[in-house]
Design a protein around this motif. Structure first.
Motif, PDB file in Angstrom:
ATOM      1  N   PRO A   1      -2.775   5.689  -0.755  1.00  0.00           N
ATOM      2  CA  PRO A   1      -2.280   4.442  -0.188  1.00  0.00           C
ATOM      3  C   PRO A   1      -1.928   4.618   1.293  1.00  0.00           C
ATOM      4  O   PRO A   1      -1.239   5.550   1.665  1.00  0.00           O
ATOM      5  CB  PRO A   1      -1.010   4.151  -1.015  1.00  0.00           C
ATOM      6  CG  PRO A   1      -0.559   5.490  -1.468  1.00  0.00           C
ATOM      7  CD  PRO A   1      -1.789   6.334  -1.639  1.00  0.00           C
ATOM      8  N   PHE A   2      -2.461   3.760   2.144  1.00  0.00           N
ATOM      9  CA  PHE A   2      -2.095   3.804   3.545  1.00  0.00           C
ATOM     10  C   PHE A   2      -2.331   2.442   4.178  1.00  0.00           C
ATOM     11  O   PHE A   2      -3.075   1.607   3.671  1.00  0.00           O
ATOM     12  CB  PHE A   2      -2.894   4.885   4.295  1.00  0.00           C
ATOM     13  CG  PHE A   2      -4.391   4.752   4.144  1.00  0.00           C
ATOM     14  CD1 PHE A   2      -5.119   3.893   4.949  1.00  0.00           C
ATOM     15  CD2 PHE A   2      -5.042   5.488   3.169  1.00  0.00           C
ATOM     16  CE1 PHE A   2      -6.479   3.784   4.803  1.00  0.00           C
ATOM     17  CE2 PHE A   2      -6.412   5.369   3.022  1.00  0.00           C
ATOM     18  CZ  PHE A   2      -7.126   4.515   3.846  1.00  0.00           C
TER      19      PHE A   2
ATOM     20  N   GLY B   1      -4.067   2.390   9.731  1.00  0.00           N
ATOM     21  CA  GLY B   1      -3.832   3.833   9.843  1.00  0.00           C
ATOM     22  C   GLY B   1      -5.129   4.624   9.734  1.00  0.00           C
ATOM     23  O   GLY B   1      -5.325   5.390   8.783  1.00  0.00           O
ATOM     24  N   HIS B   2      -6.019   4.460  10.675  1.00  0.00           N
ATOM     25  CA  HIS B   2      -7.308   5.159  10.634  1.00  0.00           C
ATOM     26  C   HIS B   2      -7.116   6.663  10.736  1.00  0.00           C
ATOM     27  O   HIS B   2      -7.809   7.436  10.048  1.00  0.00           O
ATOM     28  CB  HIS B   2      -8.198   4.670  11.780  1.00  0.00           C
ATOM     29  CG  HIS B   2      -9.511   5.379  11.853  1.00  0.00           C
ATOM     30  ND1 HIS B   2     -10.526   5.161  10.928  1.00  0.00           N
ATOM     31  CD2 HIS B   2      -9.983   6.322  12.723  1.00  0.00           C
ATOM     32  CE1 HIS B   2     -11.557   5.934  11.230  1.00  0.00           C
ATOM     33  NE2 HIS B   2     -11.262   6.642  12.309  1.00  0.00           N
TER      34      HIS B   2
ATOM     35  N   LEU C   1      -6.343  12.453   5.589  1.00  0.00           N
ATOM     36  CA  LEU C   1      -6.335  12.603   4.142  1.00  0.00           C
ATOM     37  C   LEU C   1      -7.739  12.871   3.605  1.00  0.00           C
ATOM     38  O   LEU C   1      -7.903  13.606   2.624  1.00  0.00           O
ATOM     39  CB  LEU C   1      -5.742  11.352   3.495  1.00  0.00           C
ATOM     40  CG  LEU C   1      -4.254  11.106   3.792  1.00  0.00           C
ATOM     41  CD1 LEU C   1      -3.786   9.826   3.137  1.00  0.00           C
ATOM     42  CD2 LEU C   1      -3.422  12.288   3.323  1.00  0.00           C
ATOM     43  N   SER C   2      -8.745  12.281   4.242  1.00  0.00           N
ATOM     44  CA  SER C   2     -10.126  12.571   3.839  1.00  0.00           C
ATOM     45  C   SER C   2     -10.466  14.034   4.089  1.00  0.00           C
ATOM     46  O   SER C   2     -11.146  14.677   3.280  1.00  0.00           O
ATOM     47  CB  SER C   2     -11.106  11.670   4.608  1.00  0.00           C
ATOM     48  OG  SER C   2     -10.913  10.313   4.280  1.00  0.00           O
ATOM     49  N   ALA C   3      -9.970  14.577   5.207  1.00  0.00           N
ATOM     50  CA  ALA C   3     -10.207  15.988   5.516  1.00  0.00           C
ATOM     51  C   ALA C   3      -9.502  16.891   4.502  1.00  0.00           C
ATOM     52  O   ALA C   3     -10.063  17.896   4.057  1.00  0.00           O
ATOM     53  CB  ALA C   3      -9.732  16.300   6.933  1.00  0.00           C
ATOM     54  N   VAL C   4      -8.276  16.516   4.145  1.00  0.00           N
ATOM     55  CA  VAL C   4      -7.536  17.293   3.146  1.00  0.00           C
ATOM     56  C   VAL C   4      -8.280  17.286   1.814  1.00  0.00           C
ATOM     57  O   VAL C   4      -8.430  18.326   1.156  1.00  0.00           O
ATOM     58  CB  VAL C   4      -6.114  16.725   2.973  1.00  0.00           C
ATOM     59  CG1 VAL C   4      -5.419  17.366   1.777  1.00  0.00           C
ATOM     60  CG2 VAL C   4      -5.296  16.955   4.239  1.00  0.00           C
ATOM     61  N   LYS C   5      -8.769  16.116   1.422  1.00  0.00           N
ATOM     62  CA  LYS C   5      -9.529  15.997   0.186  1.00  0.00           C
ATOM     63  C   LYS C   5     -10.781  16.869   0.226  1.00  0.00           C
ATOM     64  O   LYS C   5     -11.103  17.575  -0.741  1.00  0.00           O
ATOM     65  CB  LYS C   5      -9.909  14.532  -0.040  1.00  0.00           C
ATOM     66  CG  LYS C   5     -10.808  14.288  -1.242  1.00  0.00           C
ATOM     67  CD  LYS C   5     -11.196  12.826  -1.314  1.00  0.00           C
ATOM     68  CE  LYS C   5     -12.212  12.581  -2.426  1.00  0.00           C
ATOM     69  NZ  LYS C   5     -12.626  11.154  -2.488  1.00  0.00           N
ATOM     70  N   TYR C   6     -11.484  16.863   1.341  1.00  0.00           N
ATOM     71  CA  TYR C   6     -12.710  17.647   1.491  1.00  0.00           C
ATOM     72  C   TYR C   6     -12.429  19.141   1.371  1.00  0.00           C
ATOM     73  O   TYR C   6     -13.113  19.865   0.639  1.00  0.00           O
ATOM     74  CB  TYR C   6     -13.347  17.334   2.851  1.00  0.00           C
ATOM     75  CG  TYR C   6     -14.618  18.094   3.131  1.00  0.00           C
ATOM     76  CD1 TYR C   6     -15.856  17.587   2.723  1.00  0.00           C
ATOM     77  CD2 TYR C   6     -14.592  19.317   3.800  1.00  0.00           C
ATOM     78  CE1 TYR C   6     -17.035  18.273   2.986  1.00  0.00           C
ATOM     79  CE2 TYR C   6     -15.766  20.014   4.058  1.00  0.00           C
ATOM     80  CZ  TYR C   6     -16.976  19.493   3.653  1.00  0.00           C
ATOM     81  OH  TYR C   6     -18.133  20.190   3.907  1.00  0.00           O
TER      82      TYR C   6
END
Length: 320
Positions: free
Chosen positions: A26-27, A31-32, A38-43
């Motif tokens: 959730p953001f 908040g790009h 968060l996408s980088a953390v997920k990757y």
């Protein structure tokens, strides 16, 4: 010994095939930067899971069973701390190993981070040393003796990956002993109420090391093509026929000896010896690649049960 209280458990993967991790974050729509972070953390989390994926059944679960049986487990908090310690050190070993084995993994496991293009070799080498520092600091949260266990594991991986000991049959087995026993000692110390190891724990580690030394070739049968591509000389490559005969004899002999040594009951003995005989017979009689992969999975079930047997010395739960 200092303890870290962790109030919740983290779910673990149980299937045999790695999948992408689906997480909803959730953001705020504006908040790009947060979304990118968060996408980088997920990757990178997915990449870390791929590094360790094949060793959940070969190291993570058997060592958990061993620590719970020999420690024994003191609390849920200690169990979770044990899992975190093991996973970080498992990541250390796997990044070190896979950073130099792109060619082998391209044949056997093309989904791993390097052959899949998720990380470069230079990045993997840098990550490996960063994880070494992290593991040393993590062990230091407990005591200096646990740091020595981490350093022992680091030395083993360095010999195995950097000095080419993995290319020699006997040297590889000695490194496997060092790796497994380091995990066993560390996990047992973290999971138990006290940092010291008693006679049961020490004996269990010694027997486990000898067991691994004489049966670890079970993991090499499905990887013959990849090991040949990398120039490794494993037991199944050096002696294709004798290695299967030896594996049959070793699994049966260890099943009988461990049942006798830990004095488990007759029904438990019959089941354990029967499973060990079944595992060894599969390796001797069934010799295709797909069957060897299945046999290795069953071997790890037998290995995990072997690691549970010391529990009988503490609780007599296996008296049947």
């Amino acid at each position: 010994m200092a303890r870290i209280v962790i109030p919740s458990l983290t779910p673990h993967y149980v299937s045999s095939t790695p999948r992408s991790i689906s997480i909803s974050w959730p953001f705020d729509k504006s908040g790009h930067c947060v979304s990118s972070l968060l996408s980088a953390v997920k990757y990178h989390l997915h990449t870390a899971v791929l590094f360790t994926w094949t060793d959940y059944k070969t190291i993570f679960l058997p060592i958990t069973a061993f620590a719970c049986a020999t420690g024994p487990v003191h609390s849920i908090s200690n169990l979770v701390q044990c899992w975190i310690w093991m996973w970080l050190h498992l990541l250390l070993c796997n990044v070190s190993n896979q950073a130099r084995s792109r060619e082998e993994d391209a044949v056997n496991r093309p989904w791993r981070p390097l052959p899949a293009g998720r990380i470069t070799e230079s990045q993997a080498v840098g990550l490996r040393w960063a994880i070494v520092a992290l593991c040393i600091c993590w062990s230091l949260l407990y005591d200096q003796d646990l740091v020595l266990t981490t350093l022992g594991l680091v030395a083993t991986t360095f010999l195995y990956d950097e000095l080419g000991v993995a290319s020699h049959i006997v040297g590889k087995n000695f490194c496997n002993i060092g790796g497994y026993t380091s995990f066993e000692v560390g996990a047992t110390r973290v999971i138990s109420a006290t940092p010291s190891m008693d006679f049961v724990s020490i004996t269990a580690v010694i027997l486990s090391g000898l067991l691994i030394f004489t049966t670890i070739q079970a993991q090499d049968f499905p990887d013959v093509d990849g090991d040949k591509a990398l120039g490794r000389m494993t037991f199944p490559i050096y002696a294709p026929e004798f290695s299967r005969t030896f594996t049959l004899l070793a699994t049966v002999a260890w099943s009988i000896f461990l049942s006798w040594y830990w004095a488990i009951g007759p029904i438990t003995t019959a089941f354990f010896v029967g499973l060990g005989t079944y595992v060894g017979s599969r390796y001797y009689l069934l010799r295709t690649l797909d069957v060897d992969k299945r046999s290795y999975l069953i071997f790890n079930i037998w290995l995990m049960l072997a690691h549970i047997l010391p529990l009988h010395a503490r609780t007599s739960l296996l008296a049947l």
